[in-house]
Design an enzyme around this catalytic site. Sequence first.
Site, PDB file in Angstrom:
ATOM      1  N   SER A  15       0.834  -1.498   0.054  1.00 20.50           N
ATOM      2  CA  SER A  15      -0.044  -0.014  -0.065  1.00 20.50           C
ATOM      3  C   SER A  15       1.052   1.082   0.049  1.00 20.50           C
ATOM      4  O   SER A  15       1.978   1.133   0.468  1.00 20.50           O
ATOM      5  CB  SER A  15      -0.839   0.023   1.142  1.00 20.50           C
ATOM      6  OG  SER A  15      -0.097   0.224   2.569  1.00 20.50           O
ATOM      7  N   ASP A  16       0.397   2.347  -0.349  1.00 30.32           N
ATOM      8  CA  ASP A  16       1.160   3.378  -0.191  1.00 30.32           C
ATOM      9  C   ASP A  16       0.986   3.772   1.520  1.00 30.32           C
ATOM     10  O   ASP A  16       0.423   3.117   1.960  1.00 30.32           O
ATOM     11  CB  ASP A  16       0.609   4.796  -0.906  1.00 30.32           C
ATOM     12  CG  ASP A  16       1.482   5.917  -1.264  1.00 30.32           C
ATOM     13  OD1 ASP A  16       1.481   6.552  -2.117  1.00 30.32           O
ATOM     14  OD2 ASP A  16       2.623   6.019  -0.259  1.00 30.32           O
ATOM     15  N   ALA A  17       1.869   5.073   1.746  1.00 28.53           N
ATOM     16  CA  ALA A  17       1.799   5.135   3.220  1.00 28.53           C
ATOM     17  C   ALA A  17       0.564   5.507   3.983  1.00 28.53           C
ATOM     18  O   ALA A  17      -0.180   6.110   3.717  1.00 28.53           O
ATOM     19  CB  ALA A  17       2.820   6.342   3.509  1.00 28.53           C
TER      20      ALA A  17
END
Length: 730
Positions: free
Chosen positions: A261-263
Site C-alpha cells: 500500500s502507499d503510506a
Amino acid sequence: MTEERIEAMLAELSPAEKAGQLTQYFYFKLPGEVDPALGVDAGEQPRAVEAALGRGGVGSLLFVADPAETNRLQRLAIEGNPHGIPVLFGFDVIHGLRTIFPVPIAMAASWDPETIERGQAVAAREARAVGIHWTFAPMVDIARDPRWGRIIEGAGEDPFLGAAVAAAQVRGFQGGGIIAGPKHFAGYGASLGGRDYDEANISEYELWNTYLPPFRAAVEAGAGNIMTAYMDLNGVPASGSHWLLTKVLRDTWGFTGFVVSDANAVKSLETHGFAADPADAGARGVLAGVDLEMAVSEPAYDHLPGVPEAADAIDASVRRILAAKLRLGVLDEPYVDEDRAREILADPQHRAVAREAARRSAVLLRNEGDVLPLDAAALGSIAVLGPLADSRRDTIGPWVFDFDLDETVTVLDGIRRAAGDGVRVEYAQGIPVTQRVFPSMFDMFGGNRPADPDGFDPALELASAVDLAAASDVAIVVLGEYQNMIGESASRSSLELPGAQLELLQAVAATGTPTVLLVMNGRPLDLRWAAGHVPAILDVWYPGSQGGNAVADLLFGAAAPGGKLPFTWPRTAGQIPMFYGHTRSHEPQNQYRRYWDEESTPLFPFGHGLTYSTFEYANLSVSAGSAGVDDEVTVSVDVTNTGGREAPEVVQLYLHQRHGRASRPVRELKGFTRVVLAAGETRRVTFTVGPEQRRYWHAAVRDWVLDATTFDVWAGGSSTAELTTTFEVR
Ligand code: GLC
C-alpha cells in the site's frame, strides 16, 4: 525447493507473526523534532518500531539508507523473531540514491530507454550496496494536469512513451539487483483539479487506453512489486479495490509479485469512509489484494489475527513476501559490507552516467538566431542570474534523501568550469529567494533553501543584476520553481513563474544583452512572455548531481541537446487539461479558437525539442498499402541531418485511425527511436506497426478491438510532424 522452503516457514508462523510479515514500518531518525505533517515523534516512533522488530512484528522497513543502520536493524529483526526471518528494506530511490540523476520527467524527456535503464541500474547498485532491496519506483502515473505536482515523478502524458519508460526503469532497477515497485496503481495522475490525493473519476475507456498501459508494460517487464494509490478511483479507494488489485493486476495481467500500500493507505480506508474501523480496513485491504501494509505507526494489519475469514488471503500474501526475500537472496545474505558500500557510493563512473543522462534530458525549446551554442573564445564576460543558478539543493530536485550537496555541481559551477579562465563569469541572485509558499512535508529531510543574505534589498539586488547583464556579453538567467514547489503535496493552481522571476527576466532582456533562459522545473510553466522575447530557452529540469556540468556541456556545444517534451506545454493553466492525443470532434476548423480569450494551441507541442542542427524527413513508406486486421506492416522514413554538426534526433511515428467503431485521437505516438547523425548523414529508420499498435479498448464492447479502416501515418521530430502517408487495414 523454493515452495517447500516457503511452506515450511509459513507453517511455523503464528497469526501475529504472519501479520508482522505483512507490515512495513517507516523508520525515522529525525533530528529530534516532532513533525506535525506526519504526526511523528522523533523518539517514540523508532522505539516502537524496534520493539515490533523484537517480537517478529515487522516484515519490512523503509527510509533507512545507511549501511550500518540497515545492518543494525536487520540484526534486531533476525534475533527478534524465533524464525530468524530478515526484513526487506524499501526506499524511494526515484532518480538516484547518492549519485542524483535528472528527475524522472527529465529522464523521460530523453526519449532514450537505454540511458534510462543505465541510470536506474546505477541507482540500484548504490541502493543494494547500502542494504536497500527494493525501490518504490518507477512512478508510472500518466499526468495530463500539470497543476499536479507529481507530474515530475513520471513520464508525462502519453501511454506509449510512458510504457517504454516504465519498462526501461524496471529493467534498470531489477538488472541492478533490487525489486522495482511501479506506482501508484492506478489513475492517481487524474486527481480532480490536479489536487494531490483528490478523487479520480476515469472512464474505463481512458483507464484501459491511457492510464493502465504503463503499468501493464512494467508488469510485463517483470516488476516484482506494485504500489497502490491514495485516492478514490471511480468511487472506490484504489488501495481497497479488489477489481484493480486482483481482477486487473493478477487475474488479467498475471502479476505474481507482491503489492504494497502507499503510506498509511490501508488505515485511511476508514478516512475515505470505505472501512468502518481499523480492523475492517485491515481485512478489506488484504482481501482486496494488498499484501504489505506501509504504515508510520499503529498498522491496520495488527488486527489481522482477529479476521479468520481472511486467513487464506493472509497466507497467500505471506507466501509472496517470503518469496521476494528468498528470490532476492535476503534470507541467505541479510547483511551488507559497509566498506564495499562506501566504495560503490563513490564510484566516479556513476557521476559520468548521471552527467550523460542530464545532457540527453535537456530540451531546447527555442534558439532564434542560433544564440546557442555559446562560443567561449568569443566571449569576454557572462552574467549568470537567478537564485536557482547557484542552488545545490534545487539542482538535484525533489525525492532525494541521501544526496551529497558538497559534490553537487550547480549551473553557475558548470559555466565557470566550461567558460575557462579567459571569460569573466559573474553571478547575481537578482531577486529574493521566494520564501517557501507552504511548509513542505519533505523539508524535514534537510535541504531547506538558504535565506536571503542579511540586509538583502530587493530593489538594489535587481538593479545590480540588471547592471551586470548590461555590462556582459551574454546573460544566462535560470528561472523556474524551487524544488519543494513540485512533487508530492505540491500542486499549484497556476503555472506562473513564482515570485519576481518574470520581472527579472524582462529587466535583463531590456538591456539588449543576448539573453539565454534556462528553465529549472518539473512541470510546464507560463513562458508566454519569454517565448516571444527571449531568443534561447533551454529546459534543463532539475538535472541532478552533475547537472551544472551537463548544462555547461550543452551551453558551450560540447554536446548538442536532443530532448523532446514528454507533455504538451500549455500557454496558461486555463487550458488544462490539454494533450495532443485528443479526438477531432465537432468543427475542427475552430480548433484554434476554442477559447475567445486565448489561443487553443499549446505554447510548445508534445514531442517538441530543437538541437544545434536541422533534420529533414523524406521517403515515408509502408511495406504494404493494404494489410489484414491481424497483420504487421513496417513503416520506413529517411532522416537527414541537413545542418553543420553532428546532432541527436528522436524520430517519432504517429498514427490516426480515420473511421471505425469509435472516434479515435487525431494522432497517437506508436513508435520512436533516438538517432545521432553526422552532418549530412541520412539514415533510414523503420518501425513495426501491428495489431498491438493499432488496437484500442472499446467502451461499449468492453474489450480490445481492431477496426478495418484507413490509417494516416506521420513521421517527424515532434507531434506536429507533417510528412504523411496512409495504409489500409481490411
Ligand atoms: C509517499 C508517496 C509514495 C512513496 C511513499 C514512501 O507518500 O505517495 O510515492 O513511495 O509515500 O515514501
